[in-house]
Motif scaffolding. Structure first.
Motif, PDB file in Angstrom:
ATOM      1  N   ARG A  79      -4.444  10.839  -8.265  1.00  0.00           N
ATOM      2  CA  ARG A  79      -5.297  10.686  -9.538  1.00  0.00           C
ATOM      3  C   ARG A  79      -5.085  11.935 -10.393  1.00  0.00           C
ATOM      4  NH1 ARG A  79     -10.283  12.181  -9.016  1.00  0.00           N
ATOM      5  NH2 ARG A  79     -10.192  13.282  -7.050  1.00  0.00           N
ATOM      6  N   VAL A  80      -3.956  12.545 -10.240  1.00  0.00           N
ATOM      7  CA  VAL A  80      -3.310  13.631 -11.206  1.00  0.00           C
ATOM      8  C   VAL A  80      -2.600  12.845 -12.419  1.00  0.00           C
ATOM      9  CG1 VAL A  80      -1.639  15.700 -11.179  1.00  0.00           C
ATOM     10  CG2 VAL A  80      -2.763  14.858  -9.021  1.00  0.00           C
ATOM     11  N   PRO A  81      -3.248  13.423 -13.658  1.00  0.00           N
ATOM     12  CA  PRO A  81      -2.559  12.966 -14.900  1.00  0.00           C
ATOM     13  C   PRO A  81      -1.223  13.339 -14.907  1.00  0.00           C
ATOM     14  CG  PRO A  81      -4.219  14.482 -15.295  1.00  0.00           C
ATOM     15  CD  PRO A  81      -4.260  14.336 -13.926  1.00  0.00           C
ATOM     16  N   GLY A  82      -0.290  12.326 -15.386  1.00  0.00           N
ATOM     17  CA  GLY A  82       0.982  12.889 -16.098  1.00  0.00           C
ATOM     18  C   GLY A  82       0.732  12.527 -17.638  1.00  0.00           C
ATOM     19  N   SER A  83       1.876  12.518 -18.289  1.00  0.00           N
ATOM     20  CA  SER A  83       1.674  12.305 -19.788  1.00  0.00           C
ATOM     21  C   SER A  83       1.221  10.947 -20.137  1.00  0.00           C
ATOM     22  CB  SER A  83       2.990  12.748 -20.524  1.00  0.00           C
ATOM     23  OG  SER A  83       4.110  11.825 -20.025  1.00  0.00           O
ATOM     24  N   HIS A  84       1.514   9.952 -19.276  1.00  0.00           N
ATOM     25  CA  HIS A  84       0.842   8.618 -19.653  1.00  0.00           C
ATOM     26  C   HIS A  84       0.291   8.069 -18.533  1.00  0.00           C
ATOM     27  CE1 HIS A  84       2.934   8.673 -23.373  1.00  0.00           C
ATOM     28  NE2 HIS A  84       4.191   8.871 -22.775  1.00  0.00           N
ATOM     29  N   GLY A  85      -0.782   8.695 -18.021  1.00  0.00           N
ATOM     30  CA  GLY A  85      -1.714   7.951 -16.724  1.00  0.00           C
ATOM     31  C   GLY A  85      -1.185   8.547 -15.622  1.00  0.00           C
ATOM     32  N   THR A  86      -2.011   8.086 -14.472  1.00  0.00           N
ATOM     33  CA  THR A  86      -1.605   8.630 -13.145  1.00  0.00           C
ATOM     34  C   THR A  86      -1.126   7.395 -12.224  1.00  0.00           C
ATOM     35  OG1 THR A  86      -3.904   7.467 -12.543  1.00  0.00           O
ATOM     36  CG2 THR A  86      -3.980   9.571 -13.266  1.00  0.00           C
ATOM     37  N   LEU A  87      -0.687   8.072 -11.126  1.00  0.00           N
ATOM     38  CA  LEU A  87      -0.196   7.039 -10.158  1.00  0.00           C
ATOM     39  C   LEU A  87      -1.212   5.915  -9.943  1.00  0.00           C
ATOM     40  CD1 LEU A  87       1.291   9.494  -7.594  1.00  0.00           C
ATOM     41  CD2 LEU A  87       2.512   7.708  -8.837  1.00  0.00           C
ATOM     42  N   THR A  88      -2.572   6.169 -10.017  1.00  0.00           N
ATOM     43  CA  THR A  88      -3.265   5.091  -9.915  1.00  0.00           C
ATOM     44  C   THR A  88      -3.316   3.899 -10.761  1.00  0.00           C
ATOM     45  OG1 THR A  88      -5.087   6.448  -8.785  1.00  0.00           O
ATOM     46  CG2 THR A  88      -5.897   4.509  -9.588  1.00  0.00           C
ATOM     47  N   ASP A  89      -3.155   4.655 -11.999  1.00  0.00           N
ATOM     48  CA  ASP A  89      -2.830   3.637 -13.224  1.00  0.00           C
ATOM     49  C   ASP A  89      -1.563   2.665 -13.008  1.00  0.00           C
ATOM     50  OD1 ASP A  89      -5.038   4.616 -14.371  1.00  0.00           O
ATOM     51  OD2 ASP A  89      -3.957   6.140 -15.307  1.00  0.00           O
ATOM     52  N   ALA A  90      -0.598   3.417 -12.588  1.00  0.00           N
ATOM     53  CA  ALA A  90       0.780   2.902 -12.379  1.00  0.00           C
ATOM     54  C   ALA A  90       0.557   1.795 -11.336  1.00  0.00           C
ATOM     55  CB  ALA A  90       1.746   3.612 -11.748  1.00  0.00           C
TER      56      ALA A  90
END
Lengths: 371, 377
Positions: A96-107
Motif C-alpha cells: 500500500r506504499v505509494p510510489g510516484s504512479h500508484g502502489t503495488l496493490t494498483d500494479a
C-alpha cells in the motif's frame, strides 16, 4: 497467552505509572524518543500514553521499516513486478506504499503477479513451486529482519534455486540515529532503544548515544509494561545524573547481540556507500546491498530498474515526523488528504508508522473523554 | 481511562503547548467531519481491498451502488432488505461465496452459502424460509468435490430450516473461475416481535456478542497452510436464527439492532452502527471473548481479532433494561455459552468506536484498511 499477558498486566502498569510519577521532577518537561515503530504501535495500541504523567512526552522515532522506504524504490519495485514472468513478493504493508504512479496493490490490479508473504522463506518456497517463473523478494527492514533475508539467500544459493532474486532495501539503525542527534531542531532527554534491532546487534552499538551526545538509552521490550519500565529507567537515570545504555529487554537481548546472525549478515550483505531514506535524504553507510558472493541473486543486477530519485510530495512531512520534529497531526495533510485508505506518506501506511498509529488508535485517546 | 489510573497518572494536561493542543483538536474536528460523510468511490480499478469488508468496500457500496439504486430499503444498508407485500414484511438478501479452500476445519463453501444467507435474514429479524442456489462451476471440477458440496448444502439447509426452492448452474472454461462459486438468495417473513434498525442506537444501550470471535478467519488462514502455524481451530459457521428467536422471546422490545460479524469482524460492524446512529461505542477489551488460538495467531500476524471474520457470531445492541435477559437467552442458545456483554453506546465522539484496553489505556478502533486475507467467505 503465556509469557505475553504478564507484560500486559494492568495492575503492574498502574504500579509503574505511579513510580514514574514519583520519579519525575514537577515542572520539568521530559521528551523521550522511542526509536522503534514497534514501540510506537504498542504505545498507541495499549494506550500507554494515558498512564504517563502530563510532563512526560513520547516522541516517535525513525525506526519504522516501511516508513523509511523512499518513493523511488517503490517505483523500482513496481517496474520489476511488471517484468514478464515475474512473481513479485513482499510484506503486506509494502503493497500500500505509494510510489510516484500508484502502489503495488494498483500494479497487481493492472495485472502484475504480486503476492504477499510473511517471511522471505515463503518467497523462496514460491520460487521452488514455480520453476518457470522468476520470483523477486522485496527485502526491507532494519537489522531485525536482515538476518532472515540473509538466511533465505544462503539457502537459495546452497540449494541452487536459479529463479529466486532479492531486491535489497535493508537499512541499519545507527546512521539515522546519529543524523538525528546531529540535527539542531530536536531537544530530547533520552531514548527508548530499539529492542528488536538489539536482539541482533546487541546494546553495545548504542553506546555512542550517551558517550557522544549525553543522552540515556534504555533498550526496551515491546509490551506496555516493558515500555513503562523503560520510561521509569530513563527518568531515574536523569534524576540520578547518570547517562548510560541500560537493557530492560534482558529476557531477549544479549548485550553483545546475536553473533551467528551478525556473521551471516556480514557474509551476505555489504554496506552501500549511501542510501536514500524517506524524508531524511541520503545517509552514508546506512543501507545494505548483496555482497559480491551473492551478486547472482541480486534483483538490481538482473533487471534494469528506473533507479530515479523521486522527490517526496511537497505537502508530505514524513521526514519531520520520522525525526520526531512534528507530531503526526501537525503535518499539513494529516487526516485530510493523507489517510490510511489514501496515504500520501509512508508513515500513514505501516501499522508501525507514527501517523497510522495515531490515526488508527490514538485520536481521542488523550483528551476527549467519553461523556 | 479508569479512575484508578487517573489517580496514578494525575490529571492529564493537553501537552507541551496550547498551540499544539489547539492544532490537534482542530485537525481531529476536520477528520471527524470528513469521516461522517458518505464514503466515495474514486478508485481507478478494483483491488482486493474492495472485497475485504473494510473502508474500500464501504466506498464501493456507498459511493457506487447505493447512489445508483437508491431506495428506502437499500439505504438502510442492513444485512437484508425488507419489502412489504400485502401488508407483510418480507426480508430478502443475497450473498456470493468464493472461499478458498473449499473445505476447511469446521465447514465448507456449501455450508457457508446456506448459513451466510440464512443469517443475514435472521439479522433482519426474519426466520429464514427459502433459498435459491446458483452454482458457477469451473471446467474440470471433480464430480466428487461437487457432490460433497451439494450434500453439505442439503444438510445445512435442513439444519437451518430452509428449503432450496430454485436454482441455476453455469460452467465456465478452465481458469475462468477457481473450482466453484456459489450464490444464494433468501427470503423470510420479518418476525412480529422485531423492531430493528441500525439507526436506532441510543446512549446507554449495551453491546452483546453471541460467542467467541475470530474463529472462522483464523480457521481459513491456517487451512491455507501459508503460515506454517499448526493449531486445532474450527470455523464457527452455524445458523443464528435460534439465538435471534431466543432473544426475541426474552428481550423482544429491547433489541435495537442485530448484525452478523462476518468480513471485517466485530470492529467493522460496530463502526458501521456508530456512524449510522451518530453515537459513540465503547468496547471493554477485557470482556471480549477471544479464544487463545485466535489471540495467538492474530498476535503473530499482527492482526486485531476484532477485525477477523466470523460466520456464526452476531452483535446485538440492546436496551440496558433488557440486556441481561438478552444475554441469558444468547448463552442458552447453541454455541452461545461464551456470549458476553462487551461494551456500551455513548454520546461522544459521534461515529467513533473506542476501546478501553485491558492494560488500562484507551484507543480508537477503526474499520479495516486493506485486505489481510482475501476470499474468506
Amino acid at each position: 497467552m503465556k509469557f505475553v499477558d504478564e507484560f500486559r498486566d494492568a495492575e503492574l502498569g498502574r504500579v509503574l505509572a505511579h513510580e514514574i510519577l514519583g520519579a519525575v521532577e514537577p515542572g520539568r518537561h521530559y521528551k523521550i524518543m522511542e526509536v522503534c515503530g514497534g514501540h510506537t504501535h504498542s504505545i498507541y495500541k495499549y494506550g500507554v500514553d494515558d498512564l504517563l504523567p502530563a510532563n512526560v512526552e513520547l516522541v516517535h522515532g525513525p525506526g519504522c521499516p516501511v516508513c523509511v522506504i523512499p518513493m523511488g524504490r517503490v517505483d523500482d519495485a513496481i517496474a520489476m513486478a511488471h517484468e514478464p514472468g515475474v512473481i513479485f513478493t513482499c510484506f503486506g504493508d509494502m503493497m500500500r506504499v505509494p510510489g510516484s504512479h500508484g502502489t503495488l496493490t494498483d500494479a497487481s490490479a493492472e495485472g502484475a503477479d504480486i503476492r504477499m508473504v510473511y517471511s522471505p522463506l515463503d518467497a523462496l518456497r514460491i520460487a521452488k513451486q514455480n520453476p518457470d517463473r522468476t520470483v523477486v523478494f522485496f527485502a526491507i527492514g532494519f537489522e531485525t529482519t536482515a538476518p532472515s533475508t540473509a538466511l533465505t539467500l544462503k539457502r537459495a544459493k546452497a540449494e541452487g534455486v536459479p529463479n529466486f532474486f532479492c531486491f535489497c532495501n535493508h537499512v541499519t539503525i545507527v546512521p539515522p540515529l546519529r543524523a538525528l542527534l546531529e540535527s539542531p531542531d530536536l531537544r530530547l532527554d533520552g531514548f527508548i532503544g530499539p529492542g528488536h534491532v538489539s536482539t541482533v546487534v546487541g546494546a553495545r552499538p548504542l553506546e555512542f548515544i550517551p558517550a557522544d551526545y549525553g543522552k540515556p538509552v534504555v533498550v526496551s521490550g515491546f509490551e506496555p509494561v516493558d515500555i513503562l519500565q523503560s520510561v521509569l529507567m530513563i527518568v531515574r537515570q536523569l534524576a540520578a545524573g547518570r547517562c548510560e545504555v541500560e537493557n530492560q529487554y534482558k529476557r531477549i537481548v544479549p548485550y553483545e547481540g546475536n553473533l551467528a546472525a551478525l556473521k551471516i549478515m556480514s557474509e551476505v550483505f555489504a554496506l552501500r556507500p549511501h542510501f536514500e531514506w524517506r524524508g531524511l535524504g541520503f545517509i552514508s553507510h546506512s543501507g545494505l546491498k548483496l555482497s559480491e558472493d551473492y551478486a547472482d541473486l541480486d534483483a538490481e543486477r538482473r533487471y534494469t530498474i528506473p533507479n530515479v530519485r523521486i522527490a517526496d510530495p511537497k505537502a508530505c512531512q514524513c521526514g519531520e515526523v520520522l525525526k520526531g520534529v512534528i507530531k503526526p497531526f501537525e503535518c499539513k495533510v494529516f487526516g485530510t488528504a493523507c489517510t490510511p485508505e489514501r496515504p500520501i506518506g509512508t508513515c500513514m501506511v505501516s501499522s508501525e508508522g507514527a501517523c497510522a498509529a495515531y490515526y488508527n488508535y490514538g485520536r481521542f485517546a488523550r483528551e476527549k473523554q467519553l461523556v | 481511562m479508569s479512575e484508578t489510573s487517573v489517580s496514578a497518572a494525575g490529571p492529564r494536561k493537553l501537552g507541551p503547548s496550547d498551540d499544539v493542543a489547539r492544532r490537534e483538536q482542530k485537525i481531529l474536528g476536520i477528520i471527524e467531519t470528513a469521516r461522517a460523510k458518505r464514503h466515495k468511490f474514486r478508485d481507478e480499478r478494483i483491488t482486493t481491498a474492495h472485497g475485504a469488508g473494510g473502508k474500500a468496500t464501504a466506498g464501493l457500496i456507498e459511493g457506487l451502488l447505493l447512489p445508483a439504486f437508491a431506495n428506502p430499503a437499500l439505504d438502510q444498508l442492513a444485512d437484508a432488505g425488507t419489502v412489504t407485500i400485502d401488508g407483510t414484511d418480507i426480508a430478502m438478501t443475497t450473498d456470493a461465496f468464493v472461499v478458498s479452500p473449499l473445505r476447511f476445519p469446521g465447514g465448507s463453501i456449501g455450508e457457508l452459502a446456506v448459513n451466510g444467507t440464512a443469517n443475514d435474514l435472521a439479522m433482519a429479524g426474519a426466520k429464514p424460509q427459502a433459498l435459491t442456489l446458483s452454482l458457477i462451476l469451473e471446467e474440470g471440477l471433480a464430480a466428487d468435490v461437487l457432490k460433497a458440496e451439494v450434500e453439505a448444502i442439503a444438510h445445512a439447509a435442513e439444519q437451518a430450516g430452509v428449503t432450496i426452492v430454485a436454482g441455476d448452474t453455469k460452467v465456465v472454461a478452465r481458469g475462468q473461475a477457481d473450482q466453484m462459486y456459489i450464490t444464494t438468495t433468501g427470503i423470510g417473513k420479518v418476525d412480529d416481535r422485531a423492531a430493528l434498525a441500525p439507526t436506532s442506537l441510543i446512549p446507554g444501550d449495551r453491546i452483546l456478542v453471541s460467542g467467541p470471535i475470530g474463529l472462522h478467519g483464523t480457521a481459513i488462514m491456517l487451512a491455507r497452510g501459508e503460515f506454517e502455524l499448526g493449531a486445532a481451530v474450527e470455523s464457527d459457521t452455524r445458523p443464528l436464527w435460534p439465538a435471534v428467536d431466543a432473544m426475541f422471546e426474552e428481550a423482544g422490545p429491547g433489541l435495537r439492532c442485530l448484525r452478523d460479524a462476518t468480513r471485517g469482524g466485530v470492529a467493522s460492524v460496530l463502526n458501521e452502527l456508530a456512524r449510522a446512529s451518530g453515537v459513540a461505542i465503547l468496547v471493554r477489551e477485557a470482556t471480549v471473548p477471544v479464544p487463545a488460538v485466535v489471540a495467538g495467531a492474530a498476535e503473530l500476524l499482527g492482526i486485531d481479532p476484532m477485525h477477523v471474520a466470523n460466520e456464526g457470531v452476531l452483535v446485538a445492541i440492546v436496551d440496558p433494561a433488557h440486556a441481561d435477559a438478552a444475554l441469558a437467552a444468547l448463552r442458552a442458545a447453541p454455541g452461545g455459552e461464551q456470549a458476553a456483554e462487551i461494551g456500551e453506546v455513548k454520546t461522544e465522539p459521534p461515529g467513533m468506536v473506542l476501546v478501553e484496553t485491558a492494560f488500562g489505556g484507551k484507543r480508537v478502533m477503526d474499520q479495516l484498511v486493506g485486505d489481510p486475507l482475501p476470499r474468506i467467505c
